[in-house]
Design a protein around this motif. Structure first.
Motif, PDB file in Angstrom:
ATOM      1  N   VAL A   1       0.890  -0.758  -0.589  1.00 48.91           N
ATOM      2  CA  VAL A   1      -0.341  -0.025  -0.210  1.00 48.91           C
ATOM      3  C   VAL A   1       0.844   0.960  -0.131  1.00 48.91           C
ATOM      4  O   VAL A   1       0.896   1.889  -0.429  1.00 48.91           O
ATOM      5  N   SER A   2       2.020   1.372   0.775  1.00 45.58           N
ATOM      6  CA  SER A   2       3.169   2.835   0.996  1.00 45.58           C
ATOM      7  C   SER A   2       3.776   2.265  -0.472  1.00 45.58           C
ATOM      8  O   SER A   2       3.324   3.306  -0.785  1.00 45.58           O
ATOM      9  N   ARG A   3       4.588   1.741  -1.570  1.00 40.92           N
ATOM     10  CA  ARG A   3       5.061   1.771  -2.899  1.00 40.92           C
ATOM     11  C   ARG A   3       3.121   2.261  -3.566  1.00 40.92           C
ATOM     12  O   ARG A   3       3.012   3.120  -3.941  1.00 40.92           O
ATOM     13  N   VAL A   4       2.095   2.376  -3.407  1.00 43.36           N
ATOM     14  CA  VAL A   4       0.763   2.868  -4.133  1.00 43.36           C
ATOM     15  C   VAL A   4       0.936   3.973  -3.739  1.00 43.36           C
ATOM     16  O   VAL A   4       0.972   5.305  -4.500  1.00 43.36           O
ATOM     17  N   GLU A   5       0.666   4.886  -2.687  1.00 40.26           N
ATOM     18  CA  GLU A   5       0.426   6.150  -2.089  1.00 40.26           C
ATOM     19  C   GLU A   5       1.808   6.639  -2.758  1.00 40.26           C
ATOM     20  O   GLU A   5       2.035   8.114  -3.287  1.00 40.26           O
ATOM     21  N   LYS A   6       3.711   6.163  -2.509  1.00 38.03           N
ATOM     22  CA  LYS A   6       4.334   6.742  -3.059  1.00 38.03           C
ATOM     23  C   LYS A   6       4.144   7.020  -4.805  1.00 38.03           C
ATOM     24  O   LYS A   6       4.685   8.244  -4.873  1.00 38.03           O
ATOM     25  N   ALA A   7       3.776   5.868  -5.398  1.00 36.63           N
ATOM     26  CA  ALA A   7       3.409   6.183  -6.706  1.00 36.63           C
ATOM     27  C   ALA A   7       2.958   7.275  -7.240  1.00 36.63           C
ATOM     28  O   ALA A   7       2.937   8.345  -7.882  1.00 36.63           O
ATOM     29  N   MET A   8       1.931   7.544  -6.765  1.00 36.35           N
ATOM     30  CA  MET A   8       0.586   8.381  -7.304  1.00 36.35           C
ATOM     31  C   MET A   8       0.701   9.799  -6.252  1.00 36.35           C
ATOM     32  O   MET A   8       1.102  10.481  -7.326  1.00 36.35           O
ATOM     33  N   ALA A   9       1.994   9.770  -5.036  1.00 37.96           N
ATOM     34  CA  ALA A   9       2.887  11.534  -4.882  1.00 37.96           C
ATOM     35  C   ALA A   9       3.306  11.237  -5.896  1.00 37.96           C
ATOM     36  O   ALA A   9       3.528  12.684  -6.474  1.00 37.96           O
ATOM     37  N   ALA A  10       4.406  10.726  -6.677  1.00 41.07           N
ATOM     38  CA  ALA A  10       5.797  11.154  -7.384  1.00 41.07           C
ATOM     39  C   ALA A  10       4.934  11.668  -8.796  1.00 41.07           C
ATOM     40  O   ALA A  10       5.064  12.804  -9.078  1.00 41.07           O
ATOM     41  N   VAL A  11       3.213  11.363  -9.775  1.00 45.56           N
ATOM     42  CA  VAL A  11       2.466  12.092 -10.587  1.00 45.56           C
ATOM     43  C   VAL A  11       2.210  13.368 -10.325  1.00 45.56           C
ATOM     44  O   VAL A  11       2.251  13.762 -10.829  1.00 45.56           O
ATOM     45  N   ARG A  12       1.596  13.557  -8.462  1.00 42.38           N
ATOM     46  CA  ARG A  12       1.298  14.610  -8.369  1.00 42.38           C
ATOM     47  C   ARG A  12       1.914  15.412  -7.472  1.00 42.38           C
ATOM     48  O   ARG A  12       1.287  15.838  -6.378  1.00 42.38           O
ATOM     49  N   PRO A  13       2.839  15.589  -7.756  1.00 47.77           N
ATOM     50  CA  PRO A  13       4.328  16.445  -6.814  1.00 47.77           C
ATOM     51  C   PRO A  13       3.055  17.663  -6.197  1.00 47.77           C
ATOM     52  O   PRO A  13       3.347  17.918  -4.462  1.00 47.77           O
ATOM     53  N   ALA A  14       2.642  18.839  -7.218  1.00 46.70           N
ATOM     54  CA  ALA A  14       2.298  19.725  -5.953  1.00 46.70           C
ATOM     55  C   ALA A  14       1.246  19.355  -5.347  1.00 46.70           C
ATOM     56  O   ALA A  14       1.047  20.137  -4.303  1.00 46.70           O
ATOM     57  N   ALA A  15       0.258  19.054  -5.604  1.00 42.93           N
ATOM     58  CA  ALA A  15      -0.970  18.543  -5.190  1.00 42.93           C
ATOM     59  C   ALA A  15      -0.455  17.384  -3.610  1.00 42.93           C
ATOM     60  O   ALA A  15      -1.046  18.134  -2.952  1.00 42.93           O
ATOM     61  N   TYR A  16       0.283  16.696  -3.374  1.00 41.81           N
ATOM     62  CA  TYR A  16       0.465  15.914  -2.108  1.00 41.81           C
ATOM     63  C   TYR A  16       1.692  16.779  -1.105  1.00 41.81           C
ATOM     64  O   TYR A  16       1.276  16.817  -0.197  1.00 41.81           O
ATOM     65  N   ALA A  17       1.441  18.382  -2.113  1.00 41.98           N
ATOM     66  CA  ALA A  17       2.980  18.649  -1.241  1.00 41.98           C
ATOM     67  C   ALA A  17       1.896  20.159  -0.531  1.00 41.98           C
ATOM     68  O   ALA A  17       1.926  20.865   0.278  1.00 41.98           O
ATOM     69  N   PHE A  18       0.345  19.930  -0.737  1.00 42.20           N
ATOM     70  CA  PHE A  18       0.184  21.379  -0.883  1.00 42.20           C
ATOM     71  C   PHE A  18      -1.290  21.719   0.608  1.00 42.20           C
ATOM     72  O   PHE A  18      -1.472  20.030   1.029  1.00 42.20           O
ATOM     73  N   THR A  19      -0.344  22.350   1.228  1.00 42.54           N
ATOM     74  CA  THR A  19      -1.105  22.604   2.742  1.00 42.54           C
ATOM     75  C   THR A  19      -1.765  23.833   2.314  1.00 42.54           C
ATOM     76  O   THR A  19      -1.633  25.312   1.880  1.00 42.54           O
ATOM     77  N   PRO A  20      -3.347  23.946   3.518  1.00 43.85           N
ATOM     78  CA  PRO A  20      -3.736  24.995   3.206  1.00 43.85           C
ATOM     79  C   PRO A  20      -3.435  26.349   3.844  1.00 43.85           C
ATOM     80  O   PRO A  20      -3.686  27.062   3.469  1.00 43.85           O
ATOM     81  N   ALA A  21      -1.940  25.716   4.899  1.00 42.46           N
ATOM     82  CA  ALA A  21      -1.778  27.228   5.102  1.00 42.46           C
ATOM     83  C   ALA A  21      -0.727  27.785   4.286  1.00 42.46           C
ATOM     84  O   ALA A  21      -1.176  28.922   4.043  1.00 42.46           O
TER      85      ALA A  21
END
Length: 296
Positions: A184-204
């Motif tokens: 499951v962790s491998r899948v999460e890392k793969a998805m984060a790699a294709v959407r780096p800006a979206a996964y780095a986004f924070t409300p602050a």
């Protein structure tokens, strides 16, 4: 009765302000669509998400709104809020823009956003909207402050920004039959790699960028939405649904982790869905802000 048509400004190559005077440039004939109606559709009921966004925009009869959601997700509810006399403008990405956001070796196999304003601003005149609304507008951007500066530009004084954004960094892993925590962790890392800006986004960070863009009274609230996938068909549809760059989760897994792993992952979804609903927990943030009213 509703109408959907390219703006008069798009056909003529110029944009008309509310007063009828021409204003602004940067108009693409295949990009802008203005939605109007002479009466409210009694069948139209806004989703919970749309209701919160429109409340944040203080949308009311006679206003001109800009919906930056891909696919005009909020447009029907927004139109119901501003008729009669109001309008909702949507921007449909061009084929060229869509082709540029697909994963390629040149962009590191990442998903882009058609609203990453690296080449030109929004093709809209200054001070032309009472509110800008949207779903998943800022989070996917590599340069969200550029978009916020442009949103500030097209808002009228006293106009409001109201958007809902996904907070993917807080997405909870899904427990699936036959897959280990490592899988499951491998899948999460793969998805984060294709959407780096979206996964780095924070409300602050979004709040800070909005203030730097000249917006005031910037606020945000957070929520978590739980959506059950009740059966195998629902699970399959979610796994194979195209993402914003046209690539599905299944395709990302197959491309990055291999076809064999993708088949095993897909079977885990089916197996789990046969036994129980799969619960998808999605973190959201609602962000609102106001363009200062500089009138005396």
């Amino acid at each position: 009765m509703t109408s959907q048509h390219p703006t008069k400004t798009a056909r003529a190559g110029r944009t008309q302000s509310r007063s009828g005077r021409p204003a602004g440039e940067h108009v693409d004939s295949d990009l802008l669509t203005v939605h109007r109606a002479d009466r409210r559709d009694p069948r139209q009921r806004p989703s919970a998400l749309a209701a919160v966004v429109l409340d944040g925009a203080a949308a009311r009869t006679g206003q001109d709104l800009l919906d930056l959601s891909l696919g005009a997700r909020l447009t029907p509810a927004a139109l119901a809020a501003v008729v009669p006399g109001g309008s909702v403008t949507t921007l449909a990405p061009t084929g060229t823009a869509l082709s540029q956001i697909r994963p390629t070796p040149e962009n590191g196999q990442t998903w882009g956003s058609v609203w990453d304003l690296t080449e030109r601003p929004l093709p809209l005149p200054d001070a032309s909207f009472d509110a800008v609304i949207g779903f998943s507008v800022l989070a996917p951007l590599g340069h969200p402050r550029r978009m916020l500066i442009d949103i500030t530009r097209v808002l009228r004084p006293g106009g409001r920004l109201s958007v809902c954004e996904l907070v993917l960094a807080r997405r909870q892993p899904i427990e699936l039959d036959g897959l280990s925590t490592h899988d499951v962790s491998r899948v999460e890392k793969a998805m984060a790699a294709v959407r780096p800006a979206a996964y780095a986004f924070t409300p602050a960070h979004a709040v800070g960028n909005a203030r730097l863009a000249g917006l005031t009274e910037v606020e945000y609230t957070e929520d978590t939405v739980t959506a059950p996938l009740e059966n195998v068909s629902d699970a399959e549809a979610a796994l194979h649904a195209p993402g914003p760059a046209g690539e599905s989760t299944y395709q990302v897994i197959g491309r990055t982790l291999g076809a064999a792993f993708a088949r095993r992952y897909s079977e885990a979804w089916r197996s789990t869905a046969r036994r129980r609903p799969i619960l998808l927990h999605t973190s959201l943030t609602y962000i609102t802000a106001i363009k200062p009213d500089v009138s005396p």
